[in-house]
Design an enzyme around this catalytic site. Sequence first.
Site, PDB file in Angstrom:
ATOM      1  CG  HIS A 180      -2.255  -0.884   0.894  1.00 34.24           C
ATOM      2  ND1 HIS A 180      -2.753  -1.678   2.110  1.00 34.24           N
ATOM      3  CD2 HIS A 180      -2.944  -1.053  -0.206  1.00 34.24           C
ATOM      4  CE1 HIS A 180      -3.663  -2.254   1.472  1.00 34.24           C
ATOM      5  NE2 HIS A 180      -3.944  -1.777   0.279  1.00 34.24           N
ATOM      6  CD  GLU A 215       0.499 -16.716 -14.427  1.00 32.41           C
ATOM      7  OE1 GLU A 215       0.564 -15.823 -13.747  1.00 32.41           O
ATOM      8  OE2 GLU A 215      -0.624 -17.428 -14.685  1.00 32.41           O
ATOM      9  CG  ASP A 264       3.046 -15.822 -10.521  1.00 32.87           C
ATOM     10  OD1 ASP A 264       3.810 -16.027  -9.728  1.00 32.87           O
ATOM     11  OD2 ASP A 264       1.780 -15.897 -10.656  1.00 32.87           O
ATOM     12  CB  CYS A 271      -0.349  -8.619 -18.836  1.00 36.01           C
ATOM     13  SG  CYS A 271      -0.255 -10.379 -18.078  1.00 36.01           S
TER      14      CYS A 271
END
Length: 558
Positions: free
Chosen positions: A186, A412, A436, A483
């Site tokens: 965050h 991945e 990943d 992505c």
Amino acid sequence: MPEVLRGTGVSPGVAAGPVRPMSGAVPEPPADQRHAGDAHAERARALAALDAVGADLEERGAQAGGEAQDVLAAQAMMARDPGLAGLVTDRIDDGLSAPRAVYEAFGVFRAALSRAGEYMAARVADLDDVRDRAVAVLLGVGAPGVPDSDEPFVLVARDLAPADTALLDPAKVLAFVTRDGGPTSHTAILARAMGVPAVVACGDCMDLRDGTIVLVDGASGEVRPDPTEQVIADAHAAAGARAAALDVTTGPGATADGHRMPLLANIGGPKDVEAALACGAEGVGLFRTEFLFLGRTTAPSEEEQESAYRAVLEAFPSVVVRTLDAGADKPLAFLPPPDDEPNPALGERGLRLFDSHPGVLTGQLRALARAADGLDVELHVMAPMVADAAETRSFVAACRAAGLTRAGIMIEIPAAALRAADLAAEADFFSLGTNDLAQYTFAADRQIGGLARFQDPWQPALLDLVALAAGAATAAGKDCGVCGEAAGDPALACVLTGLGVTSLSMSARSLPLVRAAVAAHTLDQCRRAAEAARRATDADGARTAARAELPGLEPLGL
């Protein structure tokens, strides 16, 4: 102290100023600290402290507004979690004092999050902050906070709690530098929202002395102590060059000689649409649907899903949706993993989870099909964590049954890249998830700071796998996008273009820089850069070799 400290840049920009560390630290209550015998009063004291912390967090969120309010509301829910209250009560009944009971109860939650994978582990700092605030109330001491300063400063901390970050004054805080944290923490999310340069995972930053002048580059992740005036001037000049380049580089993504490279946005829900459009996203290359499922005890209805999906599909001409990527780092209460799963990252996650819960996938696919009905949008749906042709075939069949015509998979897992030709015969498109893919290629957990070099997307072995997948897709006449975080690195975006990928998807704020970098080079230059990077033997060598073939980066200040 090294000449340059290195971390992970998570919010671009350059700033220089004096270091100010976070003030105070809440002491850990002694392990043998016990109450005087009135368990009822001690329970009431503990629960009142947790409720007070929850109320304070909600008030701070209301003051901050926007995304910060959502973050702090989630923290307030942590403070008031019934399961946490039960753990606190049990420990007080066993004789522990309220401060120690609260500390230990949070420890149980903390351990569970730490084991759950990157997404949930990134919330550990939030949990620690709630714990410290509650313990501080019970001990009657001040909680850690942002230091007072008469002049603008660079804030340095072990980590930053959302409650502190949300109310920071950008006119006073020039930049953040933290020892812990990552791109999904965050701290990073709120720093980007505020537009403040930020570097996380900077291991040596706590050694910086109060008042030391530092230069922070939130793009490269470099923190330079005691920079000369000339170094500071050069950094600001480079930032100015980037800004100037961004002003003139607009429109669809393409190389200097006109080779199209669609530049897309990674989004997590309808709330991200506005920023993606503002930064010139040509579509969505990764629509993460987890936001609808996380933190719930039951799955969202198909009607609720349809409404959320449609809000995104209405905004773009093309959207790639990833079906629910649950398990491992994103556990769901209503989709529990097997009890005997010792390593969730290698267990039933992503597409595999639907073998045990097929209704969740079919419901999501039906909702997506209805959401796109009547809209002028190209909807692409892809599955995460696909290993072989059989899984690909099964997923494509499920999509077809739901009325979806463009069904693809994420690459991945190394096996999927190595046998990409087999998978390309079954799928309509590929999308490479480099985060990943790196984790599984190098057997290096993404959360372990000591293994961070294996998460570097410039690793030649990872580039080899990208080339394999892109080549197989091209041979089959299929698209192959990227992505993962790699797509948002301007230099690496050029290399990926040279490797043969057909689109790049990234966080919205990365789009302008990537557009400028790609537009500054021809396709042939990108191919030469890709070849040079793959010939290297390590990530640093690949980065250096590629940049030597990309002269257009320097005028952009990249």
